[in-house]
Design a protein around this motif. Structure first.
Motif, PDB file in Angstrom:
ATOM      1  N   CYS A  17     -67.844   1.647 -45.991  1.00 51.93           N
ATOM      2  CA  CYS A  17     -69.198   2.102 -46.322  1.00 51.93           C
ATOM      3  C   CYS A  17     -70.140   0.911 -46.104  1.00 51.93           C
ATOM      4  CB  CYS A  17     -69.266   2.569 -47.764  1.00 51.93           C
ATOM      5  SG  CYS A  17     -68.052   3.842 -48.143  1.00 51.93           S
ATOM      6  N   PHE A  22     -66.457  -4.437 -52.117  1.00 52.87           N
ATOM      7  CA  PHE A  22     -65.256  -4.366 -52.978  1.00 52.87           C
ATOM      8  C   PHE A  22     -64.031  -4.678 -52.115  1.00 52.87           C
ATOM      9  CE2 PHE A  22     -68.144  -0.829 -54.210  1.00 52.87           C
ATOM     10  CZ  PHE A  22     -68.692  -1.446 -55.313  1.00 52.87           C
ATOM     11  N   GLY A  62     -60.144   2.743 -56.302  1.00 52.31           N
ATOM     12  CA  GLY A  62     -59.931   2.113 -55.005  1.00 52.31           C
ATOM     13  C   GLY A  62     -61.174   1.404 -54.516  1.00 52.31           C
ATOM     14  N   ARG A 134     -71.493   7.400 -45.382  1.00 56.24           N
ATOM     15  CA  ARG A 134     -70.654   8.306 -46.166  1.00 56.24           C
ATOM     16  C   ARG A 134     -70.650   9.662 -45.464  1.00 56.24           C
ATOM     17  NH1 ARG A 134     -67.700   6.201 -50.396  1.00 56.24           N
ATOM     18  NH2 ARG A 134     -67.932   8.178 -51.479  1.00 56.24           N
TER      19      ARG A 134
HETATM   20  S1  SF4 Z   1     -64.771   3.981 -50.344  1.00 59.55           S
HETATM   21 FE1  SF4 Z   1     -65.333   2.379 -51.821  1.00 59.55          FE
HETATM   22  S2  SF4 Z   1     -63.928   0.675 -51.407  1.00 59.55           S
HETATM   23 FE2  SF4 Z   1     -63.849   2.054 -49.612  1.00 59.55          FE
HETATM   24  S3  SF4 Z   1     -65.328   1.219 -48.164  1.00 59.55           S
HETATM   25 FE3  SF4 Z   1     -66.420   2.779 -49.374  1.00 59.55          FE
HETATM   26  S4  SF4 Z   1     -67.340   1.651 -51.126  1.00 59.55           S
HETATM   27 FE4  SF4 Z   1     -65.758   0.327 -50.172  1.00 59.55          FE
END
Ligand code: SF4
Length: 364
Positions: A17, A22, A62, A134
């Motif tokens: 994303c 993270f 996650g 997304r």
């Molecule tokens: S789903 Fe969560 S951990 Fe995975 S890339 Fe997107 S924000 Fe990062």
């Protein structure tokens, strides 16, 4: 038996994303298999070392936990089930990525005892979702309907200050989500930090902090009007649906984190696993708690005030009898309720400053 909460970090994602700092790694079947082997080993080693425990809550986050295959979920469940109390855990949450939600997966997870779904919606706006990299809003809609039909306890995440969107877009997102009657909402603005690549840095350069603050105050007011209890900086719940797992963190109770980059706090000692899937698979999953990275720990008084003031429980007024308290109340950043100092919505926006003002001058 000692009560304990468990966090399981599944670090795989299909793609990154645009705002993500993270710890996560690209989805890859071979690595996922090796991860589950290491995870099951880590669970066995850590629980043997901690001694008899009764799990209160489980949170699988996650990354994207739903990348795991059924037999892998079953292996993980078999590893932790011996630590469930007779009546089952109070709360068993799985974070779900809307793109991976399908009725069969959700039914399967429910069958394993999962009783709470946390869905990373972020925005219901087509432009916003594109900026965030997304899924399409229709995918969000479909996922919401599937989890809403199957769980009595559902939480949605919403991101504030999404570049190229407006405050009206946020209102539309909140209206759309409230129409689905979630039990819980996490509404948050992100701060730069962690693993920032060029793209993430570009994303944060486009975020306007003033707009994030305005949207936060608007969201607080909309959600209060809709009957949601603002019980922590970013968290809102219908009465009785506050996240029990997250309360454990804020109340300073014991929790074990397993998986790469997971943190633990047990008996006042804090540990962290290295943020490396390769190190985890090769080593960390089989090491003792004492061999993990130890959190250096900072100023305990500051940290405990910070945790307490994040929530509606606040801190005892009498423990902070100083001028600073009066000033903070005069500034509209806090109120006193039932003998405790609790931050207002505006106070939450400057939480760090308020805590420093309080703690640097008082023996809280
Ligand atoms: S789903 Fe969560 S951990 Fe995975 S890339 Fe997107 S924000 Fe990062």
């Amino acid at each position: 038996m000692r009560p304990l909460s468990l966090y399981i970090h599944v670090p795989f994602c299909t793609r990154r994303c645009s705002y993500c700092s993270f710890y996560h790694v690209p989805k890859e079947r071979e690595r996922e298999r090796a991860f589950v082997d290491a995870l099951v080993d880590e669970i066995a080693v850590a629980f043997a070392e901690i001694g008899p425990v009764s799990l209160r809550t489980v949170f699988v986050g996650g990354g994207t936990p739903t990348v795991l295959e059924r037999h892998e979920w079953e292996r993980v469940l078999a590893a932790i089930a011996p630590f469930f109390p007779h009546e089952g855990v109070e709360e068993f949450t799985v974070e779900m990525n809307p793109e991976d939600v399908d009725a069969r997966v959700v039914d399967f997870l429910r069958g394993l005892g999962v009783n709470r779904a946390s869905l990373g919606i972020q925005s219901m706006d087509a432009v916003g979702q594109k900026v965030l990299k997304r899924c399409e809003p229709e995918v969000n809609e479909r996922a919401i309907d599937i989890v809403r039909d199957r769980f009595d306890n559902v939480s949605f995440d919403v991101l504030l200050g999404v570049p190229k969107t407006t405050v009206d877009d946020l209102f539309a997102t909140l209206r759309g989500l409230l129409a689905k009657a979630p039990n819980h909402l996490s509404v948050y603005g992100l701060e730069p930090g962690g693993d920032m690549g060029d793209e993430v840095e570009r994303f944060f350069r486009a975020v306007d902090p003033d707009r994030v603050a305005d949207e936060y105050l608007e969201a607080c007011s909309i959600l209060a009007g809709a009957g949601y209890h603002h019980y922590e900086v970013s968290n809102f719940a219908r009465p009785g649906f506050e996240s029990r797992h997250n309360r454990v963190y804020w109340d300073g109770d014991d929790y074990l984190g397993v998986g790469p980059a997971a943190h633990s706090s047990i008996g006042g000692e804090r540990f962290a696993n290295a943020p490396s899937i390769d190190a985890y698979v090769a080593r960390w999953g089989r090491e003792h708690l004492a061999a993990r990275l130890r959190d250096a720990g900072g100023d305990e008084r500051l940290e405990s005030a910070m945790l307490a003031l994040r929530t509606d429980r606040g801190i005892a007024r009498e423990a902070c009898e100083t001028r600073a308290v009066e000033d903070i109340i005069d500034d509209g950043l806090a109120i006193v309720e039932k003998g405790r100092i609790r931050l207002t919505d505006r106070g939450y926006l400057v939480l760090n400053d308020v805590v420093l003002r309080l703690v640097s001058k008082t023996p809280c």
